[in-house]
Design an enzyme around this catalytic site. Structure first.
Site, short mmCIF file in Angstrom:
data_model
loop_
_atom_site.label_atom_id
_atom_site.label_comp_id
_atom_site.label_asym_id
_atom_site.label_seq_id
_atom_site.Cartn_x
_atom_site.Cartn_y
_atom_site.Cartn_z
N GLU A 166 0.80 -1.22 0.00
CA GLU A 166 0.00 0.00 0.00
C GLU A 166 0.84 1.28 0.00
O GLU A 166 0.81 2.05 0.96
CB GLU A 166 -0.95 0.02 1.20
CG GLU A 166 -1.87 -1.19 1.25
CD GLU A 166 -3.00 -1.04 2.28
OE1 GLU A 166 -2.94 -0.13 3.12
OE2 GLU A 166 -3.94 -1.85 2.23
N GLU A 353 -5.11 -8.74 0.63
CA GLU A 353 -5.82 -8.46 1.88
C GLU A 353 -7.27 -8.16 1.58
O GLU A 353 -7.59 -7.44 0.63
CB GLU A 353 -5.27 -7.20 2.59
CG GLU A 353 -3.95 -7.38 3.27
CD GLU A 353 -3.47 -6.09 3.94
OE1 GLU A 353 -4.30 -5.26 4.37
OE2 GLU A 353 -2.24 -5.92 4.01
C1 FCB Z 1 -4.42 -2.26 5.43
C2 FCB Z 1 -3.05 -2.62 5.93
C3 FCB Z 1 -3.03 -3.73 6.95
C4 FCB Z 1 -4.21 -3.64 7.90
C5 FCB Z 1 -5.50 -3.46 7.15
C6 FCB Z 1 -6.73 -3.41 8.03
O1 FCB Z 1 -4.41 -0.94 5.02
O2 FCB Z 1 -2.23 -3.03 4.86
O3 FCB Z 1 -1.79 -3.70 7.60
O4 FCB Z 1 -3.99 -2.68 8.85
O5 FCB Z 1 -5.44 -2.31 6.37
#
Ligand code: FCB
Length: 448
Positions: A166, A353
């Site tokens: 990110e 994620e």
């Molecule tokens: C993302 C992050 C991860 C976690 C999630 C909820 O932005 O990459 O580390 O905190 O959000």
């Protein structure tokens, strides 16, 4: 869900990140990171929580891998703490740090779990921040050197790598909004950092390709689904700006070798455009074997004349919401999976994620987290839909394996499918963990 069948080689996994779970910040020769500094500064984190202990995973990784195995995970994504490898960010290598990730890798492989390592999940060695952090162009070489060492040490056993997690959140939250480490609030710095992150990614990928190690390397972007709050031209234009700032600014250089013209012009008009040297963008272009996508929510965007440089107001307004106040919108995941293919490239994608925080309560050694199950199920369905339409999605990593240190929210937000009692460090499977285990088993049975 019963009817959904994913490709037989699809990887089902879970994700974590070093600073959020490892703890043991002073063990094994680890150097300080900017998150140590930031979280130990009073007032920065809810409840003044720190990652000093977190889930104590550094000491408990063996039993945590047993949980992963019992879940039936085929893959596990975590990050390497740069400051365990190079306590000062560069120069002297810390053997104990290398040994930790060596043991972690071997234990995962023994459990037939494929490791995927992110090289940078925000915990920059403090000593490098002292040199200006990623605002300093020299950092691209320090990152490349660190990446190269990891390929050399683990590349015989690890064949999926992610450079950065990110870059938008790291540059924006860390350097424009200041609510993440290193806590800077300056547009010019934030935009410059975003460029250096992309460039350092490209250099690490060059190093990987030169190393001759087998496998694939990519970058993980957080993509937020922005839709206009109304159909007025002003709100529609605001949505294009917001999408340009958060999404296209990162996608366009990676796939097209150019920053989006509209956003670059906006930055130029405010004297915050990044310093870009000849060849930078050519190196960034196509510097990935796969794209990692972190997807969480949708925002509705309105034009707001007085809301700073972007003049946009992007907020979650239509529920249902998670405990983060994030709007649940599985369609947005489908949107990005299909949009990457149609607007950018038919490239392999991993959903690195996706998940949700809810106000979990431990009762009888478990959490009845039906809303999390529902969230996951709907995002799996959205993924399946995109795959059915020809998008090359290769894996999915639920965020997160364990409840953990949720950055500026500390331990107040629980994303895990496994509940962590931070007093005792006991792990308890939430109902979503049992559900995920059964789902993975069913998928394996269908494809075998
Ligand atoms: C993302 C992050 C991860 C976690 C999630 C909820 O932005 O990459 O580390 O905190 O959000």
């Amino acid at each position: 869900m019963a009817n959904i069948i994913f490709p037989s080689n699809f990887l089902w996994g879970a994700a974590t990140a070093a600073y959020q779970i490892e703890g043991a910040v002073n063990s094994g020769g680890r150097g300080a990171s900017i998150w140590d500094t930031f979280s130990n500064t009073p007032g920065k984190i809810d409840n003044n929580d720190t990652g000093d202990v977190a889930c104590d995973h550094y000491n408990r990784y063996i039993s945590d891998i047993e949980h992963m195995k019992a879940l039936g995970l085929q893959s596990y994504r975590t990050s390497i703490a740069w400051s365990r490898i190079f306590p000062e960010g560069k120069g002297q290598v810390n053997q104990a740090g290398l040994d930790f990730y060596d043991r972690l890798t071997d234990k995962l492989l023994e459990a037939s779990i494929k490791p995927v390592y992110t090289l940078f999940h925000w915990d920059l060695p403090q000593k490098l921040q002292d040199l200006g952090g990623f605002n300093n162009r020299d950092l691209i070489y320090y990152f490349r050197d660190y990446a190269q060492l990891m390929f050399e040490k683990l590349g015989d056993r690890v064949n999926l790598w992610i450079t950065h997690n990110e870059p938008a959140v790291y540059s924006h939250n860390g350097h424009i909004w200041g609510n993440h480490a290193p806590g800077i609030a300056d547009w010019k710095t934030g935009i410059q950092v975003s460029h250096h992150l992309l460039l350092s990614h490209a250099l690490a990928v060059e190093a990987f390709r030169q190393s001759g190690k087998p496998g694939d390397i990519g970058i993980t972007l957080n993509l937020t689904y922005f839709e206009p709050a109304s159909d007025t031209p002003a709100d529609q234009a605001a949505t294009i700006r917001q999408d340009g700032f958060g999404n296209r600014w990162f996608l366009d250089p990676l796939f097209k070798g150019a920053y989006p013209a509209d956003i670059l012009a906006l930055y130029e008009s405010h004297n915050i455009a990044p310093d870009v040297m000849a060849d930078d963008l050519a190196r960034i272009k196509n510097s990935l074997d796969f794209l990692g996508i972190n997807y969480y929510f949708r925002f509705a965007v309105s034009h707001k004349e007085n809301d700073g440089l972007l003049k946009t107001y992007a907020r979650a307004v239509v529920g249902p919401f998670t405990a983060m106040g994030w709007e649940i919108n599985p369609y947005g995941l489908y949107h990005f999976l299909t949009r990457i293919k149609s607007e950018y490239a038919n490239i392999p994608i991993y959903i690195t994620e996706n998940g949700a925080a809810f106000d979990d309560v431990l009762v009888n050694n478990t959490v009845q987290d039906d809303r999390r199950i529902d969230y996951l199920e709907k995002h799996f369905a959205a993924t399946a839909q995109a795959i059915a339409e020809g998008v090359d999605v290769r894996g999915y990593y639920v965020w997160s394996l364990l409840d953990n240190f949720e950055w500026s929210f500390g331990y107040s937000k629980r994303f895990g499918i496994i509940y962590v009692d931070y007093e005792t460090q006991q792990r308890y499977w939430k109902q979503s963990a049992y559900w995920y285990r059964d789902f993975i088993t069913a998928q394996k049975n269908k494809s075998s």
